[in-house]
Design an enzyme around this catalytic site. Structure first.
Site, PDB file in Angstrom:
ATOM      1  N   GLY A  64       0.835  -1.203   0.000  1.00 52.30           N
ATOM      2  CA  GLY A  64       0.000   0.000   0.000  1.00 52.30           C
ATOM      3  C   GLY A  64       0.864   1.244   0.000  1.00 52.30           C
ATOM      4  N   GLU A 110      -1.665  -9.889   5.090  1.00 52.59           N
ATOM      5  CA  GLU A 110      -0.975 -10.130   6.360  1.00 52.59           C
ATOM      6  C   GLU A 110      -0.990 -11.613   6.732  1.00 52.59           C
ATOM      7  OE1 GLU A 110       0.862  -7.921   7.494  1.00 52.59           O
ATOM      8  OE2 GLU A 110       0.049  -6.326   6.241  1.00 52.59           O
TER       9      GLU A 110
END
Lengths: 778, 661
Positions: free
Chosen positions: A193, A437
């Site tokens: 990101g 994640e």
């Protein structure tokens, strides 16, 4: 009845303006909503602070989310950047600091649509993996946003499996520099990101090579864009990876590196370093690279994951008491859909799950803070458990929250599918969490690996970490319940969960051992057992959550009313889990078939009990309307008006609308290419009166609106005898409602950049010729 | 071609082309389908930019452009067979919605079926000629599945011989109809008919909403787009509010019910007639469940053969992720499900056509059963496919989340089928109502026929669950026919349990409806079990029709996997009813894993057999050639955010901020 003494837009007027169906639900709450809110916030002081922050944010048009659902990817990105920048200014102005309590409430109020989230991960990774000198050098720059950072780990060809990453960092003793490369297309960094358009720097993970030898994965700080004109650094190819299911406000990016040289000091060196002569020094655990990921996992649970389920429940439950559909008893008015058992079964277990996870999160944070402190002091003892616990919990919580938000979406029927319900937004954000994640299956297997080790330790009589200590307790044989009431005893269902977790782990471990003993290679045996191991890890995590819920209920002993309702939720969470996994509890006979019928009976009883407090229970989450951003879920329950109002704002509808009372009459004589429409003047006549009288013999929605002062205008403002049943189309719809349905006054329409909106014409410019073309067909 | 995919294809044990023929219903149909697809694929007029990079209104425009083009070309080519039109359309639009789709389906069909002959003469020619573009406006803001609750009124005025249409409340605004917002100039509106001071219930009316020629909304009509949705970006789902809008008496569809000029109401012959349309649409949704899930499986399985990750054996190269048991466990049961649903969809279509023949001969006897049972199958298949598509997406890890995977689009386009054409839970309860009725019939000594005939085994007397449990356990886990029996027992056990709980509730409460509501969780479970049985049964039946031995062997494994996986996910039902023992359940778990290994070598060939063209698949991850990574990069470079090297946000926001702090 909760009092909302705050400047929230919709709440300031108390119950007066609230949809009566929703208001009625609040009158009968069995507990103080305000008190429960304080408990959820961790104290009344926190609630006060949170509301103060929310009031500041929501009163500022610069933070309006009004047009969010109408924006393109580009617009959403720009808005996120603008708001993030503006938030820094606002915080500065308010005297709120980056490590103060207000920041998390800002995120909550803004619904998370901000840029630079990975900037925090960038900082966290430096704080965790950097030396004191490195922290002193980089953190102040990052704090002041002189540099904007990202965390570049995942590659096009590699995700959760870190050792497989292909980016290289080769140390050159002669220049004292590392040379970084992404040697092939699959090695390109992909997904980080803030990388695509925003970041100037990145923490890049790469395989370290010294004198031809690979030392595994290490983190390096790398500048990727100019601090002057933001152009990519030489040798850097960087861009946005394109549209996604959501997160369009984030510029997830790609990064190719071609012979980028960075100084030796740019390797993060708290736990391993390269000396000038090329000597590699290492201290601490192999798992240290996982530390940033553990931090991130813990943080996303309370920023990006659990609140989304709480919000989805709030929207779906409020809507379910406003929406009436079909009849429970002939002659009755249509029933609230929450009164249907099937609707309760969809939503109330999710409400219980939302509470379970909220309480679990408090526990994880505590556990994590303790472990983190120890690790920073280079005591790595708790790392394996911390890693296993956060992996498994991340997986189970994201899985349940994602599935739960989807159930909420579908439980709102067709309207849930509208972007304006807010539910597609929540769902698609959550949907990413199951793979980012750490992919969930991989995470469950990591937990399973830890558990198998713990089980081996049990057998050899060694001590095991607290979260798995239950494996030591003695098997109690059969479930001790005799009536359905027994299944409302936490010791009874807690034990059932413990038994299931122990049994499934035992089975998987036995199978694993048997395969190895029969000559299978270790890795092959492991792969052959992974389906079972995942099942065992899930059962373990499920037990941990149930156990923590039980402990939480106990701690509420000084709050009789609250404890009672939270206990119901705990019971529901536990029994729903048994009801949904009957086979795992029946298999091997710990729970008998008759006992399973008792579970079902108690479970269904609980649905009816919690039904009565469902709205107060979601009210206690205390989300502002702005933060929910849902036409279906607002506090006042004016669902349909809001849906209609918001739809008008769609760029597809930016047009002048037809006004006045006219009757169109279709007066053509047979099929002809042109169908003239004849307009007549309005003729409110006796027939319409007659219609009204007829309608008054059956309970109609029109009549209900007449009783509701806020909706009186819908029937022309005259009460039931008005001859005009339509609402006055002579005024634009926005004025039909007592007040604007969004805090719009100062928010400019400039964000409506869609081509359709730029045209003042009534008819969309693009399609018309095409439609005309279709129509010209013979 | 990617070397992994080539190897997978080379090592398949059967010829996927033969399986494609079975799915298409014959080799000739496969040939014709490909021929029609080629017409579109080779036509430059149908080329367009990747929809992922377009705004909503651009996507709408592109869809309209293609629809217009399609109508012209279909007539040019003289394609008129419904299946062939469907193939053509699907290749043009992918699986995306079509703004004028409702014109061709609901609007035209309703005119054909519910117009009197005079009305047909008047309305059908301009409808076929597309001077009239119509939609079907039923759902209102406050009412969906429960039709009787609709609030729009049509009041007959004998003095002018007109109906006055009104949307009396906010909740009565028509909301959701596709093509209503911007595209249509007419709508079939469902409204409560009032004549001579009485409400006669719901009837259909033809309502002009926009001026022909200018396309402006007519006075008294407020119409627009309902705004952005989860998916269906190219569809202008709309709202419609009517204020004393008058239409002539002849605009009421009067094949069945009529209003005479003086306002006298003439009742329709049967109210079951509309069931036919619903059965047809539900059979389409079942087919769509199969296709959408097949596409998702194709993408996920091809990607899983190309993607290498982690290590199985220390020191070995990274394996294909399809070699992991957990990945197989996610994907292969879904692959089996996709095949199962294909066969269910084909069965439903066939049954519909058979029964339509009966209806035309005036025999409506089978309609209620079919209507009730298809409701459940619609819900069962759409729920399963909905979850399955997401499972496929997540099985592709992070990349599945990118729009380039095509999976988000498949999901958001498919998921509303869980709520449209009858909300799924309501559908399940309709089926349950029929099951309970049949059970009651059996209890009173009458036999029932069709898919519920297993209830006859309860033989008129109340068999206790214990007695079921006491039956000798004869389930053979390698015999599909025996598994059908196991599912049958489970269904009858759950129907019986629901019926008994309902009776117990009835003894306790005064109202039938209240008791029904308090049993509805049990009733839905019973319906699901029944549907599950039907699917297993139809899949098993299909096996006997496969002649090629190699194909049969593969399909037999898939069928076993479907049945055994279903048991492993519902072991509680089978254990509690005593249908399976603990030991057998353990065997089922083991057998499922063996089947995963058995299916593994044929996985890619099994998705190839679905024969989706890359264009139709719309996925970089699912490309036939498997060249994924380079094409992801090419795709990303076209992203709107990459139009300039430095995004304007830098100059507008970032730079000023850095200067200030």
């Amino acid at each position: 009845m909760a009092q909302w003494n705050r400047s929230g837009y919709f709440r300031s007027s108390g119950s007066r303006d609230v949809n009566p169906d929703l208001d009625g639900e609040r009158q009968t709450a069995s507990f103080s909503v305000e008190r429960l809110t304080a408990i959820l916030d961790g104290g009344a002081d926190n609630t006060r602070t949170r509301r103060a922050v929310e009031a500041v944010i929501h009163s500022d048009p610069g933070f309006s989310r009004e047009n969010q659902y109408f924006q393109s990817q580009n617009e959403r990105y720009e808005t996120a950047v603008r708001k993030s920048v503006y938030l820094k200014e606002k915080m500065h102005q308010m005297g709120w600091t980056e490590d103060g309590p207000e920041i998390k409430y800002c995120y909550r109020a803004l619904g998370g649509d901000l840029a630079f989230n990975v900037h925090r991960v960038f900082k966290n990774s430096i704080l965790a993996l950097g030396t004191d000198e490195q922290i002193a050098k980089w953190i102040p720059l990052a704090d002041k946003y002189h540099i904007i950072g990202t965390y570049a780990q995942t590659e096009l060809g590699h995700g959760t499996f870190l050792r497989g990453l292909e980016t290289t960092a080769i140390f050159d003793i002669s220049t004292q520099e590392f040379t970084l490369n992404t040697p092939k297309i699959s090695a390109m960094k992909w997904w980080p990101g803030d990388l695509g358009r925003s970041a100037t720097h990145a923490v890049v993970f790469a395989q370290l090579y010294i004198k031809g030898k690979c030392y595994g994965l290490h983190a390096f700080i790398l500048q990727i864009r100019s601090l002057h004109d933001h152009s990519p650094a030489p040798g850097v190819i960087v861009g946005d990876i394109g549209p996604k299911m959501n997160f369009e406000h984030i510029d997830n990016g790609y990064l190719m590196l071609q012979n980028i040289n960075i100084p030796r000091e740019n390797m993060l060196s708290r736990f391993s370093q390269v000396l000038p002569d090329g000597t590699y020094m290492k201290q601490g655990s192999d798992k240290i690279n996982y530390l940033t990921m553990i931090i991130t996992r813990v943080q996303i649970l309370w920023t990006e994951v659990i609140p989304m389920l709480l919000k989805a429940c709030t929207i779906a439950i409020r809507y379910s008491v406003v929406r009436r559909q079909s009849k429970l008893n002939p002659g009755d008015p249509e029933a609230k859909i929450l009164d249907y058992q099937t609707q309760q079964q969809k939503l109330l277990p999710l409400l219980a799950t939302a509470y379970a996870f909220h309480f679990m999160n408090a526990y994880v944070n505590e556990f994590y803070n303790k472990g983190y402190t120890e690790i920073k002091q280079e005591n790595f003892d708790s790392l394996p458990e911390l890693h296993a616990l956060t992996s498994g919990l991340k997986a189970i919580i994201t899985e349940y929250c994602t599935a739960g938000a989807e159930v909420c979406l579908r439980a709102c029927g067709g309207h849930g599918y509208s972007a304006l319900s807010g539910l597609p937004f929540l769902y698609t954000k959550l949907a990413a969490s199951c793979t980012y994640e750490g992919e969930n299956t991989v995470l469950f297997l990591q937990t399973a690996r830890f558990l198998v080790k713990c089980l081996a330790a049990v057998h050899s009589g060694q001590p095991i970490p607290p979260s798995a200590a239950y494996l030591y307790s003695v098997d109690s044989g059969k479930c001790q319940a005799w009536t359905k009431m027994d299944f409302l005893r936490p010791d009874i269902y807690g034990e059932a969960y413990r038994h299931r977790a122990t049994r499934l782990l035992g089975n998987a471990a036995t199978k694993l051992q048997a395969l190895v003993q029969s000559g299978a290679e270790q890795h092959e045996a492991w792969n052959q057992c992974t389906v079972q191991l995942v099942q065992a890890a899930k059962a373990h995590c499920h037990y941990i959550v149930v156990k923590n819920f039980i402990d939480t209920v106990e701690k509420l002993r000084n709050e009789a009313e609250i404890q009672k309702i939270v206990k119901h939720l705990c019971d529901l969470f536990a029994l729903h889990g048994i009801f949904s996994n009957t086979g795992e509890f029946l298999h091997a006979g710990y729970i008998s078939g008759d006992q399973m019928d008792m579970v079902t009976a108690s479970y269904l009883d609980l649905l009816a009990i919690i039904r009565n407090d469902a709205v107060p229970l979601v009210d206690a989450f205390d989300f502002t309307d702005e933060s929910l951003n849902s036409a279906l879920g607002s506090y006042d329950g004016h669902v349909y008006q809001r849906l209609y109002e918001w739809a008008q704002k769609s760029p597809t509808n930016q047009q002048v609308r037809t006004v006045g009372y006219c009757h169109g009459v279709w007066g053509s004589q047979g099929p002809a290419p042109s169908f003239p429409a004849i307009h007549r003047d309005s003729q409110p006549d006796g027939n319409t009166e007659g219609l009204l009288d007829n309608r008054n013999t059956v309970p109609s929605r029109a009549c209900r609106y007449n009783q509701d002062p806020s909706a009186r205008f819908l029937c022309g403002g005259q009460g039931a005898k008005t001859p005009n049943l339509g609402f006055p189309v002579s005024s634009p719809p926005a004025q039909n409602f007592k007040k604007p349905l969004q805090p719009t006054p100062s928010s400019p329409p400039r964000l409506l950049l869609s081509p359709l909106s730029s045209s003042p014409a009534k008819v969309s410019p693009g399609p018309t010729p095409l439609l005309a073309q279709v129509s010209s067909l013979k | 071609m990617n070397k992994d995919l080539r190897r997978e294809r080379d090592s398949a044990s059967f010829n996927p082309e033969l399986l494609t023929h079975i799915l298409d219903g014959g080799a000739e149909r496969t040939r014709r389908r490909r021929e029609i697809e080629a017409l579109v694929l080779n036509d430059p007029d149908f080329q367009h930019e990747d929809l992922n990079f377009l705004s909503r209104s651009q996507r709408y425009e592109e869809a309209i452009r293609k629809s217009a083009l399609m109508v012209v070309k279909l007539r040019e080519y003289g394609i008129a067979d419904p299946d062939e039109i469907y193939w053509f359309k699907r290749t043009c639009q992918g699986s995306f919605a079509e703004p004028i789709g409702l014109h061709f389906s609901m609007f035209t069909n309703t005119l054909q079926n519910q117009c009197s002959l005079a009305q047909q003469d008047k309305w059908l020619p301009p409808t076929y000629g597309l001077q009239i573009i119509g939609t079907y406006a039923q759902t209102e803001m406050g009412h969906g599945t429960h039709l009787r609750g609709l609030e729009t009124t049509a009041t007959y005025d004998p003095t002018t011989q007109e109906f006055i249409l009104n949307s009396p409340t906010v909740t009565s605004i028509k909301w959701w109809p596709g093509g209503l917002g911007k595209t249509s100039n007419h709508a079939i509106v469902l409204a409560q008919l009032y004549t001579q001071g009485q409400c006669k219930g719901l009837h259909a009316f033809i309502v002009p909403i926009r001026q022909l020629g200018t396309h402006e909304p007519l006075p008294g009509i407020t119409v627009g787009d309902i705004g952005p949705k989860f998916g269906y970006d190219e569809m202008d789902n709309g709202y419609l509010k009517m204020d004393n809008f008058r239409i002539p008496r002849e605009n009421m569809l009067m094949k069945y019910a009529k209003v005479e000029p003086d306002g006298t109401y003439v009742k329709p012959v049967s109210d079951k007639l509309t069931y036919g349309t619903m059965v047809f649409i539900r059979s389409l949704i079942v087919g769509d469940s199969a296709r959408s899930l097949s596409r998702a499986c194709t993408i996920a399985i091809r990607y899983s053969s190309v993607r290498h990750q982690s290590e199985l054996k220390p020191g070995d190269p990274e394996p294909q992720i399809l070699d992991y048991q957990t990945q197989q466990y996610k994907l292969f049961p879904l692959l089996a499900t996709a095949y199962a649903f294909h066969f269910v969809g084909a069965y439903m279509k066939k049954t519909y056509h058979r029964i339509t023949g009966d209806i035309n001969q005036g025999d409506l006897s089978q309609l209620p059963e079919l209507h009730a049972l298809t409701a459940g199958l619609k819900a069962f298949t759409s729920w399963t496919a909905n979850a399955g598509i997401e499972e496929c997406r997540m099985a592709c890890g992070g990349h599945g989340y990118s729009r380039c995977s095509g999976l988000p689009d498949i999901y958001v386009t498919f998921t509303p089928s869980c709520t449209y054409e009858g909300e799924n839970t309501v559908m399940m309860l309709q089926t349950a109502r029929f099951l309970i009725k049949s059970y009651t019939q059996v209890s009173s000594g009458q036999l029932v026929s069709g898919m519920v005939s297993y209830l006859n085994d309860l033989s008129g007397q109340h068999i206790q669950p214990q007695q079921v449990a006491a039956r000798p356990t004869t389930v053979h886990i390698n015999d599909p026919a025996s598994l059908v029996e196991a599912y049958k027992l489970r269904a009858s056990r759950l129907v019986e349990a629901a019926a008994k709980n309902l009776k117990a509730e009835l003894n306790r409460r005064k109202s039938q409806e209240d008791a029904w509501n308090r049993t509805s969780v049990d009733l839905v479970r019973a319906s699901e079990a029944h549907c599950h049985y039907v699917v297993v049964k139809l899949f098993t039946t299909q096996l006997s029709e496969i002649n090629d031995a190699a194909v049969h062997a593969v399909m037999n494994n898939l069928c076993l996997l479907y049945a055994l996986y279903g048991i492993s996910k519902h072991t509680g039902d089978f254990l509690q009813a005593g249908i399976l023992t603990d030991a057998q359940v353990t065997q089922v778990y083991q057998r499922v894993k063996e089947l995963l290994t058995a299916i593994r070598p044929n996985a890619v060939a099994l998705v190839d057999a679905f024969d989706f063209h890359d264009n139709h698949l719309g996925s970089v991850l699912g490309r036939y050639d498997g060249n994924i990574y380079e094409n992801m990069f090419e795709w990303a470079k076209k992203s709107p955010l990459n139009k300039t090297e430095v995004h304007e946000s830098f100059h507008k926001h970032l730079k000023p901020m850095q200067a200030k702090l």
